[in-house]
Each structure stands twice: as structure tokens, then as C-alpha cells.
Write an enzyme that holds these catalytic residues in place. Structure first.
Site, PDB file in Angstrom:
ATOM      1  N   GLY A 270       0.787  -1.220   0.000  1.00  0.00           N
ATOM      2  CA  GLY A 270       0.000   0.000   0.000  1.00  0.00           C
ATOM      3  C   GLY A 270       0.818   1.268   0.000  1.00  0.00           C
ATOM      4  O   GLY A 270       0.292   2.350   0.262  1.00  0.00           O
ATOM      5  N   GLY A 314       2.955  -2.993  -4.944  1.00  0.00           N
ATOM      6  CA  GLY A 314       2.563  -3.168  -6.342  1.00  0.00           C
ATOM      7  C   GLY A 314       2.587  -1.828  -7.042  1.00  0.00           C
ATOM      8  O   GLY A 314       3.388  -1.574  -7.938  1.00  0.00           O
ATOM      9  N   ARG A 315       1.685  -0.931  -6.588  1.00  0.00           N
ATOM     10  CA  ARG A 315       1.591   0.407  -7.164  1.00  0.00           C
ATOM     11  C   ARG A 315       2.944   1.127  -7.126  1.00  0.00           C
ATOM     12  O   ARG A 315       3.322   1.783  -8.097  1.00  0.00           O
ATOM     13  CB  ARG A 315       0.561   1.214  -6.364  1.00  0.00           C
ATOM     14  N   TYR A 363     -12.716   6.341  -7.170  1.00  0.00           N
ATOM     15  CA  TYR A 363     -12.169   6.875  -5.928  1.00  0.00           C
ATOM     16  C   TYR A 363     -12.034   8.392  -5.896  1.00  0.00           C
ATOM     17  O   TYR A 363     -11.591   8.940  -4.891  1.00  0.00           O
ATOM     18  CB  TYR A 363     -10.766   6.293  -5.667  1.00  0.00           C
ATOM     19  N   CYS A 390     -20.605   7.585 -22.107  1.00  0.00           N
ATOM     20  CA  CYS A 390     -21.903   8.213 -21.827  1.00  0.00           C
ATOM     21  C   CYS A 390     -22.151   8.250 -20.325  1.00  0.00           C
ATOM     22  O   CYS A 390     -23.102   7.632 -19.811  1.00  0.00           O
ATOM     23  CB  CYS A 390     -23.027   7.453 -22.544  1.00  0.00           C
ATOM     24  N   GLU A 391     -21.279   8.929 -19.623  1.00  0.00           N
ATOM     25  CA  GLU A 391     -21.372   9.100 -18.174  1.00  0.00           C
ATOM     26  C   GLU A 391     -20.837  10.478 -17.818  1.00  0.00           C
ATOM     27  O   GLU A 391     -19.724  10.835 -18.229  1.00  0.00           O
ATOM     28  CB  GLU A 391     -20.520   8.051 -17.434  1.00  0.00           C
ATOM     29  N   TYR A 420      -3.165  -0.263 -11.745  1.00  0.00           N
ATOM     30  CA  TYR A 420      -4.619  -0.231 -11.590  1.00  0.00           C
ATOM     31  C   TYR A 420      -5.353   0.495 -12.715  1.00  0.00           C
ATOM     32  O   TYR A 420      -6.488   0.899 -12.528  1.00  0.00           O
ATOM     33  CB  TYR A 420      -5.003   0.373 -10.232  1.00  0.00           C
TER      34      TYR A 420
END
Length: 507
Positions: A270, A314-315, A363, A390-391, A420
Site C-alpha cells: 500500500g 505493487g503500485r 475513488y 456516456c457518463e 490499476y
């Protein structure tokens, strides 16, 4: 010029909207003499021309160097306190066979969280004993496969899973190494959906239940209990949360030692990265040293030996090494009431969106963007980079400053998209998922092929039926006009090369 009143407080107007902030962008990203950007010696206009846009681009050497850096940071820090550390790459951030090989070559182990991720790691030739298998709902088939191939450690996430793993191992005459995931109650300073150690969530078991469940695990001859595991969240900048979690875990770890060996303690991952110039994550060396010192102090206080410490970044490894290239399609100034007057925000629409980067929609994540096909002398303008879905929530960059003369056709890059983005990508609105290209030493190569319209239709079994009923052949990439043929830059199914656009086909 004064800052735009619509801008958030953390966003500062740049002196030069063409510049790349060193803390955000890959260090190999530089401007060529004509103003076009190049990454690892490869021009972005050449990448866009060859592979199309959107396009994920990874600086291979930067991924490798960050993997080696995090391994050294933790191994050195724990050697200084008389212990050892193991680093697992968290495959959920982004996993392909090439990435898996890069990680193992850097000396890392790999965490997988599904049968699919396990299959990718095995296809890459990773030694199964160097894999950890996570997940709150691993299927019986996944557990059987993990035991069959000899996965090094299975992380048990619930009481029910103890019996499932034990049965899978017993049926195969194996003794499976397992960890028990616990919730320490430490809530990292992050988005609620990213914090994973507080009690009201799906992962792990209560810390108060750890001793009882460890006893259940030890009652099975087919299981080898090697320690506790926790994960307090994602995109964490400081060491305080890890230090507090370690302190809580050591107390339980000490009691578990009274009933048998507990060789390991896994503190998860993290570790945060800079998505914008306002982000200030700790140096990984400083974080590793702080955690090692706290763990050593807690073990000394409890009068127990230091366990092998394990971590799961990871990130941190892959995120900063990635950028995504887009082509600007439309721009739209919007005038809004602000500070007793009006202010303008420029909407810049690109040829991708939430299907290739879901994090802003999920997020509210912030990102940094730059025009990379040229430089400009225009004043900086407050922009919002929007996708083509379309959002109304389809935003890729909520707030940034770009040259005010950004126009359709400009190449735009978004930073820190190595983690991600591809792994969360989708076919929403039937957009095809982009290719992933690795760049190094002035060369580029596809490591994950981009999808095509053919790929989408191949899964729709009714498409061939309708075509047969009508007497018409189903629509294929090769039949489509230029924009459809180039969707997301997917290479041709027949040739594996990117398709030519309409203008090139007419030549």
C-alpha cells in the site's frame, strides 16, 4: 496571471505548463528539440502513429529499477536490525508475463489474487514456490490448482477457508504453507474503499480471533502455519500506520509463539506514489527503516526473536513507470459562477476514459496531464480531461493546467498510470481495451495486445447468427471506416500490426 478560482487549493498554476514535474513523471520522459516528448528514447508521436491511442506505455528500465530499489530498501533495513525481509510484487496492480519475469529477475516474489493471475505467473515461468495466493473468496478449483502446482503460501482469509485449504492439501498428500490474514483495526489515511484493516469490511478475520484460528490451522496435518498477514490500505504516504499495525501484530505473534513456530510476519503493502505535485509520499528507504526499527523494538519488548518480515508493494513499483497516451477529440469552455464573478474551465475530451482508467470515477483520484505532441507559449488554462463514455462522471483528470491553446488532434499524456489502469480496464460502451507497450533504449514493443472490434464480436455468439440470417457478413475491423478500424489502436487480428487510418488506406 492569478489562479483560477475554480481550481482546488492544492493545485498550483505552473510557471511552464509544458514542463514535466520530476516527482510525477518517469525520469526518461523528455522534450525533443521540436517540442515533442519522448520516453526512454521513443517519441510519443511515433508511438501513437504505430500503435494508436489510447495507449499504455511502460518504461521498462524504470519498472525494473523501482522493483530493485524496494527490495534493497527492505532487505537493507531489516539486515540492520538483525533480520531478513521478503518482498512480493502485488500482481493486482498490473500483471503480464513480461512484468512477472521482470519482478523475478529483480529478486521479488509475486502475489496473485485469482486463478487467472496464477495462470499468468505460471505462464511466465515463475517458480510456484515464490508465489503467494490471496483472496477473500478463493474457489475450490483455485485452491486445488494452487496446491497442485506448489504455490508457496496461501493466505487464509476466513475461518471457512481453513477447511477448504486443508482438504485440498490432504487430498494431494501435500503440506500447504498458509498465513492467516487479520484486521488490525488500523485505518490508513486513504479512501474508504482503499482502507483494508478496519473491522467493517470483507478482508481477513478479527485480530482477537487469531489465536483460536491459528490453533485450528495447526490441528490439520496438511497445513503449515507460518504467520499472520495484514494489509492496512493503499496509497499510504507515511510510516505511522505500518508502525502501529506492526506493534499490534507483534503482541499476538508473541502469544502464538507459545504454541509453536511462527517464522514470518507479513505487513502487506500500500505504499503511496505521487500522482500530482502536491503529493508527498515518504521515500521507500525511510519507510522501510522506520518499520524495521519499530518491529525490532516491539520484538525486544516482547522478548521474542525477530520474524522474517514480508511486504507486498505493487503500485509503488509499476505505477510511476506508466503513462497513457490519448488524442484530444474536442474542447469545450464552460463558464461558471465563482468568487462573486465568473470563471472558465476548459473541458478537454479524449479518445479513452473510464474504461482505461477507472480510478477517478471509483475513488475520485487525481492525476496529472500534459500535452506531449508539441510545446506551447499559450498561458496555462484550468482544464478537466474528460473521457468519451456516456457518463457525466467519466473524468480522467479532474483539475490541471494545460496550455490554453489545446486543440483537437493534440497528443495528451496522463502520468502514473502503470498501476490499476490496465488491470481495472473494461469494455464499457464497447470500447476496446488499449495495448500495453514497453519502451527501453529507444525501442518499443507490445507486451499486451490491444483489443479489436473483432475481439468484441467474437464473444457475442449472436453476431454470427444475425449475419447468417441476413445473408451479410458480420462487421469486422477491416470493414469499418477509419475511426472504428483504429478504435484504441488495436492491432489487426490477421497481421498483428496496427491498422491504418482512413486517410492512409486511401493512399
Amino acid at each position: 496571471m492569478p489562479d483560477n478560482p475554480l481550481a482546488p487549493d492544492w493545485l498550483q498554476r505552473p510557471d511552464d505548463p509544458n514542463a514535466f514535474a520530476a516527482e510525477v513523471w518517469p525520469p526518461s520522459l523528455r522534450r525533443e528539440p521540436d517540442g515533442t516528448a519522448a520516453i526512454a528514447g521513443v517519441r510519443v508521436d511515433d508511438l501513437a502513429g504505430r500503435y494508436g491511442t489510447p495507449l499504455y506505455v511502460l518504461d521498462e528500465d524504470y519498472v525494473r529499477s523501482r522493483a530493485e530499489r524496494v527490495r534493497r530498501a527492505f532487505t537493507d533495513a531489516f539486515e540492520r536490525v538483525g533480520s531478513t525481509a521478503e518482498v512480493y510484487y502485488a500482481g493486482k496492480a498490473f500483471l503480464s508475463t513480461d512484468i512477472a519475469r521482470w519482478m523475478t529477475e529483480a529478486g521479488l516474489r509475486i502475489d496473485v489474487a485469482s486463478g487467472g493471475e496464477l495462470a499468468v505467473a505460471l505462464a511466465a515461468g515463475v517458480d510456484p514456490s515464490r508465489l503467494g495466493f490471496h483472496g477473500n473468496n478463493k474457489s475450490r478449483q483455485e485452491l486445488d490448482r494452487a496446491v497442485d502446482v506448489g504455490v508457496g503460501t496461501v493466505v487464509i482469509d476466513s475461518e471457512q477457508e481453513i477447511e477448504r485449504v486443508a482438504a485440498a492439501a490432504s487430498a494431494r498428500g501435500r503440506v500447504q504453507r498458509v498465513r492467516l490474514r487479520v484486521r488490525t483495526g488500523v485505518h490508513a489515511h486513504t479512501h474508504d474503499f482503499l482502507a483494508t484493516a478496519h473491522d467493517d469490511q470483507k478482508f481477513g478475520v478479527a485480530l482477537d480471533d487469531a489465536e483460536r484460528l491459528a490453533s485450528v490451522i495447526r490441528s490439520h496435518e496438511s497445513l503449515d502455519f507460518v504467520g499472520l498477514h495484514c494489509h492496512i490500505g493503499s496509497q499510504i504516504f507515511g510510516a505511522d500506520g505500518f508502525a502501529e499495525s506492526a506493534a499490534r501484530l507483534v503482541a499476538v505473534h508473541a502469544r502464538l509463539l507459545q504454541h509453536g513456530p511462527v517464522p514470518e510476519l507479513n505487513l502487506g503493502g500500500g505504499f503511496g506514489i505521487a500522482y500530482t505535485s502536491a503529493d508527498r509520499p515518504d521515500r521507500i528507504e525511510d519507510l522501510a527503516q522506520r518499520v524495521a526499527q519499530v518491529l525490532a523494538a516491539e520484538c525486544e519488548r516482547a522478548d521474542i526473536p525477530m520474524p522474517i518480515a514480508a511486504f507486498e508493494p505493487g503500485r509503488y513499483i509499476v505505477g510511476p513507470a506508466g503513462i497513457t497516451l490519448y488524442t484530444v477529440g474536442t474542447t469545450k469552455p464552460v463558464v461558471l459562477d465563482a468568487a462573486g464573478g465568473t470563471a472558465e474551465r476548459l473541458y478537454v475530451s479524449i479518445d479513452g476514459g473510464m474504461s482505461d482508467n477507472a480510478r477517478p470515477s471509483l475513488y475520485g483520484s487525481d492525476y496529472t496531464s500534459r500535452i506531449v505532441g508539441r510545446t506551447s507559449q499559450a498561458d496555462a488554462a484550468l482544464v478537466r480531461v474528460a473521457g468519451k463514455h456516456c457518463e457525466s462522471g467519466d473524468i480522467v483528470v479532474y483539475d490541471d493546467y494545460l496550455p490554453g491553446d489545446v486543440v483537437p488532434g493534440d497528443l495528451l499524456a496522463v502520468a502514473a498510470t502503470g498501476a490499476y489502469c490496465w488491470s481495472l480496464s473494461s469494455n464499457y460502451n464497447y470500447l476496446t481495451r488499449p495495448a500495453v507497450v514497453a519502451v527501453a533504449d529507444g525501442r518499443s514493443r507490445v507486451i499486451v495486445r490491444g483489443e479489436t472490434i473483432d475481439d468484441l464480436l467474437s464473444r457475442d455468439l449472436g453476431a454470427g447468427h444475425v449475419a447468417a440470417e441476413s445473408g451479410a457478413a458480420p462487421l469486422r475491423d477491416s470493414d469499418a471506416p477509419g475511426p472504428l478500424a483504429r478504435t484504441n489502436g488495436g492491432p489487426s487480428v490477421e497481421t498483428g500490426r496496427p491498422r491504418l487510418n482512413e486517410r492512409e488506406e486511401a493512399k
